[in-house]
Design a protein around this motif. Structure first.
Motif, PDB file in Angstrom:
ATOM      1  N   ALA A  59      76.129 -52.242  96.832  1.00 49.70           N
ATOM      2  CA  ALA A  59      75.372 -52.568  96.626  1.00 49.70           C
ATOM      3  C   ALA A  59      76.375 -52.999  95.256  1.00 49.70           C
ATOM      4  O   ALA A  59      75.655 -54.125  95.196  1.00 49.70           O
ATOM      5  N   ALA A  60      77.372 -52.894  94.430  1.00 46.58           N
ATOM      6  CA  ALA A  60      77.635 -52.690  93.063  1.00 46.58           C
ATOM      7  C   ALA A  60      78.483 -53.969  93.211  1.00 46.58           C
ATOM      8  O   ALA A  60      78.624 -55.719  93.157  1.00 46.58           O
ATOM      9  N   HIS A  61      78.899 -53.991  94.295  1.00 45.61           N
ATOM     10  CA  HIS A  61      79.912 -55.301  94.856  1.00 45.61           C
ATOM     11  C   HIS A  61      79.214 -56.856  95.494  1.00 45.61           C
ATOM     12  O   HIS A  61      79.461 -57.827  94.893  1.00 45.61           O
ATOM     13  N   LEU A  62      77.904 -56.345  96.204  1.00 50.54           N
ATOM     14  CA  LEU A  62      76.871 -57.103  96.548  1.00 50.54           C
ATOM     15  C   LEU A  62      76.005 -58.094  95.421  1.00 50.54           C
ATOM     16  O   LEU A  62      76.137 -58.993  94.548  1.00 50.54           O
ATOM     17  N   LEU A  63      76.319 -57.036  94.379  1.00 51.61           N
ATOM     18  CA  LEU A  63      75.508 -57.767  92.584  1.00 51.61           C
ATOM     19  C   LEU A  63      76.475 -58.523  92.265  1.00 51.61           C
ATOM     20  O   LEU A  63      77.009 -59.028  91.368  1.00 51.61           O
ATOM     21  N   TYR A  64      78.101 -57.788  92.060  1.00 52.52           N
ATOM     22  CA  TYR A  64      78.965 -58.584  91.474  1.00 52.52           C
ATOM     23  C   TYR A  64      79.124 -58.092  89.954  1.00 52.52           C
ATOM     24  O   TYR A  64      79.073 -58.532  89.211  1.00 52.52           O
ATOM     25  N   MET A  65      78.918 -56.475  90.803  1.00 51.05           N
ATOM     26  CA  MET A  65      78.313 -55.550  89.385  1.00 51.05           C
ATOM     27  C   MET A  65      80.012 -54.862  89.460  1.00 51.05           C
ATOM     28  O   MET A  65      80.316 -54.216  90.306  1.00 51.05           O
ATOM     29  N   THR A  66      80.399 -54.101  88.746  1.00 52.23           N
ATOM     30  CA  THR A  66      81.100 -52.214  88.543  1.00 52.23           C
ATOM     31  C   THR A  66      79.913 -51.324  89.613  1.00 52.23           C
ATOM     32  O   THR A  66      79.203 -51.404  88.569  1.00 52.23           O
ATOM     33  N   PRO A  67      80.991 -50.377  90.214  1.00 56.54           N
ATOM     34  CA  PRO A  67      80.079 -49.200  90.308  1.00 56.54           C
ATOM     35  C   PRO A  67      79.230 -48.612  89.040  1.00 56.54           C
ATOM     36  O   PRO A  67      78.492 -47.866  89.056  1.00 56.54           O
ATOM     37  N   GLN A  68      80.686 -48.356  87.972  1.00 57.56           N
ATOM     38  CA  GLN A  68      79.878 -47.571  86.690  1.00 57.56           C
ATOM     39  C   GLN A  68      79.131 -48.357  86.139  1.00 57.56           C
ATOM     40  O   GLN A  68      77.985 -47.339  85.700  1.00 57.56           O
ATOM     41  N   GLY A  69      78.759 -49.862  86.194  1.00 57.08           N
ATOM     42  CA  GLY A  69      77.733 -49.870  85.474  1.00 57.08           C
ATOM     43  C   GLY A  69      76.650 -50.048  86.326  1.00 57.08           C
ATOM     44  O   GLY A  69      74.852 -49.479  85.036  1.00 57.08           O
TER      45      GLY A  69
END
Length: 302
Positions: free
Chosen positions: A21-31
């Motif tokens: 999900a983080a990859h799709l949202l261009y976020m870090t998994p931690q964030g």
């Protein structure tokens, strides 16, 4: 917690993974994990647990996920209608486009429209295929150039052009002499391909899995250019479409159609069906439609 946090939660549930999900949202998994923890804290509930296979929803998580479609769709509909009102009032066209489509429409199409209608503010942004779909679905933009017709409701869809998806290989590759190739021919080959944010990736992955194997993806990228370059160096194979191949002008690579095909890269123009029509958007729609027709008739050269 806000609406965006709930949208993130829905994507986590759909992907069954914080990392995906983080990859799709261009976020870090931690964030993204912190946002999910904040949602749980505000609801005073555990919404999912992590397992070796990804995440598993709890009873509370399943209930929340089940309520999201009605909640988010209603909110997005309200935001979309308000944005339509403001854009109509301010004479704004906010165009979202999937990468590559401007090659077909040509930059001159937009430039000519700006010259003809200087009172209209035309904004233009490019993103990967699926990101454009998500953004338009969530209320951004009032015109979109998509790859594939999309699944959005309350939209006017206009087909523009389609191109056959073919295998791209170096002239020295053993497959280069073939008239047709099969999906099975991809098995064991190093494949350079656009990322999962592009429809062409999903199509090829689906066809390979239907054929009973996982493709050997050497690298995923955000555009055709790197794929063509790696094939030119004979480091692997890729897939492409005629219009991109012609732009690259590489004499040391060849395209070969799939015998299971044809598979198509389709381009569409979408506009919103607001409560009141936007005259500027209607004007732009007619302009692009006429421009594409004249390209097809040879009156305008790409």
């Amino acid at each position: 917690m806000n609406i965006k946090d709930l949208e993130y939660f829905r994507i986590v549930c759909q992907q069954k993974s914080i990392t995906k999900a983080a990859h799709l949202l261009y976020m870090t998994p931690q964030g993204l994990s912190r946002i999910m923890k904040n949602v749980e804290n505000e609801l005073d509930a555990v919404l999912f647990v992590r397992t070796g296979a990804g995440i598993q929803l709890t009873e509370s998580g399943s209930y929340l996920y089940g309520q999201l479609p009605a909640l988010l769709d209603s909110y997005q509909g309200i935001c979309s209608e308000i944005r339509c009102i403001e854009q109509r009032k301010n004479h704004e066209i906010d165009l979202l486009s999937a990468y590559g489509i401007l090659r077909l429409v040509t930059p001159e199409c937009l430039e000519y429209f700006r010259r003809q209608y200087p009172e209209i503010q035309l904004h233009y942004r490019e993103y990967p295929d699926r990101q454009v779909e998500r953004m338009f679905q969530e209320g951004e933009g009032n015109v979109a150039f998509l790859v594939g017709p999309g699944s959005q409701s309350h939209m006017q869809r206009t087909f523009m052009e389609k191109y056959e998806i073919k295998l791209l290989v170096n002239r020295d590759h053993p497959l280069a002499e073939r008239t047709f190739v099969s999906i099975q021919d991809l098995k064991g080959e190093r494949l350079y391909i656009e990322s999962s944010e592009f429809h062409i990736h999903q199509l090829i992955l689906e066809k390979c899995r239907q054929a009973g194997f996982e493709p050997d993806i050497a690298f995923e990228t955000s555009g055709f250019s790197l794929c063509h370059r790696m094939v030119q160096k004979n480091k692997g194979i890729s897939v492409t479409v005629d219009v991109i191949f012609d732009d690259m002008g590489q004499s040391d690579t060849v395209m070969i159609p799939f015998e299971e095909g044809p598979f198509y890269w389709e381009t569409w123009m979408l506009t919103r069906e607001g409560e009141l029509p936007n005259p500027d958007v209607m004007l732009f729609h007619r302009h692009v439609t006429r421009w594409m027709k004249e390209i097809g008739e040879g009156k305008i050269r790409r």
